[in-house]
Motif scaffolding. Structure first.
Motif, PDB file in Angstrom:
ATOM      1  N   THR A 128       0.854  -1.172  -0.048  1.00 19.71           N
ATOM      2  CA  THR A 128       0.150  -0.025  -0.074  1.00 19.71           C
ATOM      3  C   THR A 128       1.057   1.285   0.235  1.00 19.71           C
ATOM      4  O   THR A 128       1.886   1.302   0.463  1.00 19.71           O
ATOM      5  CB  THR A 128      -1.100  -0.198   1.432  1.00 19.71           C
ATOM      6  OG1 THR A 128      -0.257  -0.002   2.401  1.00 19.71           O
ATOM      7  CG2 THR A 128      -1.893  -1.142   1.099  1.00 19.71           C
ATOM      8  N   SER A 129       0.182   2.351  -0.652  1.00 18.76           N
ATOM      9  CA  SER A 129       0.936   3.871  -0.466  1.00 18.76           C
ATOM     10  C   SER A 129      -0.205   4.789  -0.401  1.00 18.76           C
ATOM     11  O   SER A 129      -1.366   4.477  -1.054  1.00 18.76           O
ATOM     12  CB  SER A 129       1.780   3.831  -1.692  1.00 18.76           C
ATOM     13  OG  SER A 129       1.017   3.747  -3.003  1.00 18.76           O
ATOM     14  N   GLY A 130       0.144   5.969   0.124  1.00 11.78           N
ATOM     15  CA  GLY A 130      -0.932   7.115   0.017  1.00 11.78           C
ATOM     16  C   GLY A 130      -0.475   7.882   1.328  1.00 11.78           C
ATOM     17  O   GLY A 130       0.343   7.874   1.896  1.00 11.78           O
ATOM     18  N   SER A 131      -1.207   8.832   1.433  1.00 13.90           N
ATOM     19  CA  SER A 131      -1.046   9.876   2.171  1.00 13.90           C
ATOM     20  C   SER A 131      -2.354  10.472   2.986  1.00 13.90           C
ATOM     21  O   SER A 131      -3.156  10.978   2.161  1.00 13.90           O
ATOM     22  CB  SER A 131      -0.172  11.105   1.603  1.00 13.90           C
ATOM     23  OG  SER A 131       0.262  12.204   2.759  1.00 13.90           O
ATOM     24  N   PRO A 132      -2.414  10.378   3.991  1.00 16.27           N
ATOM     25  CA  PRO A 132      -1.442   9.909   5.111  1.00 16.27           C
ATOM     26  C   PRO A 132      -1.610   8.424   4.885  1.00 16.27           C
ATOM     27  O   PRO A 132      -2.238   7.892   4.116  1.00 16.27           O
ATOM     28  CB  PRO A 132      -2.159  10.253   6.365  1.00 16.27           C
ATOM     29  CG  PRO A 132      -3.934  10.529   6.265  1.00 16.27           C
ATOM     30  CD  PRO A 132      -3.576  10.920   4.710  1.00 16.27           C
ATOM     31  N   GLU A 133      -0.716   7.629   5.617  1.00 16.83           N
ATOM     32  CA  GLU A 133      -0.386   6.425   5.515  1.00 16.83           C
ATOM     33  C   GLU A 133      -1.742   5.406   5.706  1.00 16.83           C
ATOM     34  O   GLU A 133      -2.108   5.624   6.794  1.00 16.83           O
ATOM     35  CB  GLU A 133       0.714   5.898   6.157  1.00 16.83           C
ATOM     36  CG  GLU A 133       0.982   4.364   6.131  1.00 16.83           C
ATOM     37  CD  GLU A 133       2.069   3.853   7.089  1.00 16.83           C
ATOM     38  OE1 GLU A 133       2.220   2.632   7.013  1.00 16.83           O
ATOM     39  OE2 GLU A 133       2.643   4.800   7.760  1.00 16.83           O
ATOM     40  N   PRO A 134      -2.230   4.805   4.758  1.00 19.63           N
ATOM     41  CA  PRO A 134      -3.565   4.149   4.830  1.00 19.63           C
ATOM     42  C   PRO A 134      -3.440   2.941   6.072  1.00 19.63           C
ATOM     43  O   PRO A 134      -2.226   2.389   6.269  1.00 19.63           O
ATOM     44  CB  PRO A 134      -3.691   3.501   3.456  1.00 19.63           C
ATOM     45  CG  PRO A 134      -2.581   3.559   2.751  1.00 19.63           C
ATOM     46  CD  PRO A 134      -1.602   4.463   3.443  1.00 19.63           C
ATOM     47  N   GLY A 160       5.464  -0.701   3.520  1.00 14.07           N
ATOM     48  CA  GLY A 160       4.477  -0.658   3.042  1.00 14.07           C
ATOM     49  C   GLY A 160       3.777  -1.777   2.726  1.00 14.07           C
ATOM     50  O   GLY A 160       2.574  -2.240   2.257  1.00 14.07           O
ATOM     51  N   ARG A 161       4.441  -2.919   3.088  1.00 19.84           N
ATOM     52  CA  ARG A 161       3.932  -4.633   3.051  1.00 19.84           C
ATOM     53  C   ARG A 161       3.109  -4.821   4.151  1.00 19.84           C
ATOM     54  O   ARG A 161       3.411  -4.623   5.193  1.00 19.84           O
ATOM     55  CB  ARG A 161       5.104  -5.300   2.634  1.00 19.84           C
ATOM     56  CG  ARG A 161       5.774  -5.317   1.467  1.00 19.84           C
ATOM     57  CD  ARG A 161       6.543  -6.411   0.992  1.00 19.84           C
ATOM     58  NE  ARG A 161       7.572  -6.755   2.060  1.00 19.84           N
ATOM     59  CZ  ARG A 161       8.383  -7.959   2.146  1.00 19.84           C
ATOM     60  NH1 ARG A 161       8.001  -8.881   1.147  1.00 19.84           N
ATOM     61  NH2 ARG A 161       9.008  -7.952   3.020  1.00 19.84           N
TER      62      ARG A 161
END
Length: 673
Positions: A128-134, A160-161
């Motif tokens: 996963t990736s995104g902002s803020p951290e999902p 992120g794994r």
């Protein structure tokens, strides 16, 4: 890059009717969820209390005497800031805007296979990736969120794994699982599928009583995934009945009715049938491979008349020209060779066998093999100065391909060079040799199968022992010869350095002074000699290396009485053949002595015969050679005699020459008058 502009003002006048404000513009750009602040530009703006001051997408809302509400709106996001300004101070405030990026979710592998009731484990992984951290949650096929338990292990790594490990898989664990990532900007969900295979087992089989001559039906209900094949065997004579095969003049036959996940086999009575439908003989239905690795899927069929076989894949017939697939045919067999090139080549393959009696289908599964998971519970035992034993437990998953061997790596702490040691076959115990004393090492273990090497286990550390004095040697006595005694020496722990020598001290129990014998460290025995008969001895043995001496080992032995020399004692240690040989040798020596005596005393015997024979041959050969010499004459000098037969007083002689033709030539001596 997308521009994102914010502006805020501060009040510089406390007048209730008019307020002067300086507006400060803050330009932000969005770059993959990160913010970048650029230099600030100042712009003065006059504002009033009642009407709204609007600049582009920026709106200011009067709140009270000390607060203003600044709100910025764009296609990406909106942000509001309440800024306080003291009456007598001039404060510049730069608002902060946080940009939220919807989560992005990806998975390595969507389909997994496992066998139920074999304590197998499967690990799902999503990134996963995104902002803020999902935030990542896992859901079962029924939509329920999974919580950490003994069966479900949830783990989140720093890159992120996120992983979900299902332990001790059962049939009910099969189906779809969802990985869901959520933050303020939204959520995303990906589905993963677990296929669970179940060994066949019979769930219903009842005894049936029938009258002779009537028809009887016996039902056998079996479950399994995929559906199992059922065969019958008569216990009285061991005869086997298979699906569609005529037996005993068509009095009995097997009929199958299949319905997921149950197969029913029924004994039924049929009319005379001269042929039979195809019957699959292949037991293996699951094959494992990986991209670029060819695998053969064999479909074996027994039928009368012979059946034609076709391969299908997702309703499409596989032909000879299908890319990366080849079909090899023989009588009653069709082999599909598949070389997977992508994820699409993995899945279900169907073999269809057809003749004029009927048609049968068998499904095969080509599963994607993976590298093994990491071994665990790495332990160190029997650590010494030079050796260490590494033990570990097998990984939870072998990846669908049998494990070939285990790779053990070790290195000194602080070093970057790992040294490799391979296990013998699939043994989970490896001995490390050639270690340095008093040194700290790190060790890790990985499993290797046909596809490749799996992940390493957690690194374990251990320290070898320091060099020290050796341990006392073990001693055992051995029977000596004569006045000697043999002591066997068994090396124990050498303390990390080779044994240089053994110091052997010995004396009688009545003496005080010790006798010393040095034995090289490579020897495994010490020979003490000469010793006294009928005497008790005390021995003290010490091992020495470069570090020092070991503790002594004490030993005692008793020398027996001096043995009597008898024939029995002389020959007791010899075998039957040696005794016979010694007897023949003594007899031969006696005959030689007798013959020599006869030669000198009586001029007879074997030696005399040999001597006469050699001498006579030598004399005859010499005479014959003289007579046969050609071109030479024999000269004889005879004394001159008178008529009366008396010799003359004068030494006159006559020379007689004998020629080759036997004629004589007499020549008087020149000295005769």
């Amino acid at each position: 890059f997308q521009p994102y502009r914010l502006s805020c003002c501060r009040r510089i006048s406390s007048s209730s009717t008019s307020r002067k404000c300086f507006c400060y513009s803050l330009l932000k750009r969005l770059m993959r969820g990160k913010q970048m602040q650029l230099p600030v530009a100042l712009t003065p703006v006059r504002t009033r209390r009642s009407p709204l001051t609007q600049r582009g997408d920026l709106k200011w809302f009067p709140a009270d005497a000390k607060f203003f509400s600044c709100r910025s709106e764009s296609v990406l996001d909106s942000a509001s800031s309440f800024i306080a300004f003291p009456e007598s101070a001039c404060v510049i405030v730069s608002p902060v805007c946080v940009i939220a990026v919807p989560p992005v979710l990806s998975v390595f592998q969507q389909s997994f296979n496992a066998t139920a009731d074999y304590q197998e484990s499967v690990t799902f992984t999503c990134i996963t990736s995104g902002s803020p951290e999902p935030a990542v949650t896992w859901h079962s096929r029924k939509g329920q969120q999974l919580e950490p338990s003994e069966q479900y292990i949830l783990d989140k790594k720093g890159d992120g794994r996120s992983t979900l490990t299902i332990r001790n898989i059962r049939q009910a664990d099969g189906g779809a699982y969802a990985c869901k990532a959520t933050n303020k900007a939204g959520s995303q969900e990906r589905e993963l599928f677990l296929k669970v295979f179940v060994q066949p087992h019979i769930t219903q089989l009842k005894n049936v009583t029938a009258v002779e001559g009537s028809a009887a039906m016996i039902s056998c209900v079996a479950e399994g995934e995929p559906l199992p094949d059922i065969s019958w065997r008569r216990a009285s004579d061991g005869q086997t009945f298979m699906d569609g095969v005529k037996v005993e003049t068509a009095r009995m036959s097997i009929c199958l009715r299949a319905g997921a996940p149950i197969t029913v086999a029924v004994f039924c009575r049929l009319k005379h049938i001269s042929s039979n439908v195809p019957k699959f003989l292949t037991n293996q239905s699951i094959f494992y491979s990986w991209e670029g690795n060819p695998v053969n899927i064999s479909c074996d069929v027994m039928s009368n008349p012979p059946a034609t076989m076709l391969w299908r894949r997702e309703r499409f017939t596989i032909s000879e020209v299908t890319p990366n697939m080849h079909i090899h045919r023989a009588e009653g067999r069709s082999v599909l060779e598949v070389t997977p090139m992508s994820d699409r080549d993995f899945g279900r393959y169907n073999c269809t066998a057809r003749n004029n009696i009927g048609v049968r289908y068998q499904e095969f599964i080509l599963a994607q093999a993976d590298v093994p998971s990491n071994p665990y519970s790495v332990r160190l035992s029997a650590v010494s100065q030079r050796l260490a034993t590494v033990t570990f437990l097998k990984p939870d998953s072998h990846g669908g391909v049998p494990i070939s061997y285990y790779l053990v790596q070790y290195k000194e702490v602080g070093s970057q060079d790992w040294r490799d040691v391979k296990s013998h076959s699939v043994q989970t115990t490896v001995v490390l040799t050639g270690l340095e004393p008093n040194t700290t090492y790190e060790v890790r273990v990985a499993a290797v199968n046909g596809k490749g090497q799996g992940e390493f286990s957690h690194t374990e550390s251990f320290q070898t022992l320091a060099i020290r004095e050796p341990s006392p040697p073990a001693v055992h006595g051995q029977k000596g010869i004569g006045k000697a005694y043999r002591l066997g020496l068994v090396k124990q722990d050498d303390g990390g350095m080779p044994i240089v020598e053994y110091i052997v001290k010995y004396k009688t129990d009545k003496e005080e002074q010790w006798m010393t014998k040095l034995v090289p460290g490579a020897n495994d025995f010490a020979l003490l000699q000469p010793l006294q008969w009928n005497t008790k001895y005390e021995v003290e043995i010490t091992a020495r290396n470069v570090k020092g001496l070991s503790e002594p080992t004490f030993y005692q032995f008793f020398m027996p009485q001096k043995p009597d020399v008898t024939a029995e004692s002389l020959f007791s240690g010899l075998g039957y053949g040696a005794v016979v040989g010694l007897g023949l040798g003594a007899l031969l020596l006696l005959l030689v002595l007798v013959d020599v005596s006869c030669f000198f005393l009586r001029h007879c015997g074997l030696l005399m015969c040999i001597t006469r024979s050699l001498c006579s041959k030598k004399t005859a050969t010499s005479s014959k050679g003289k007579e046969m010499e050609e071109g030479k004459a024999a000269y004889l000098k005879l004394p001159l005699k008178e008529e009366n037969g008396k010799e003359s007083l004068k030494p006159d002689t006559i020379e007689i020459k004998v020629h080759g033709d036997n004629s004589l030539h007499i020549k008087p001596d020149d000295s005769k008058a």
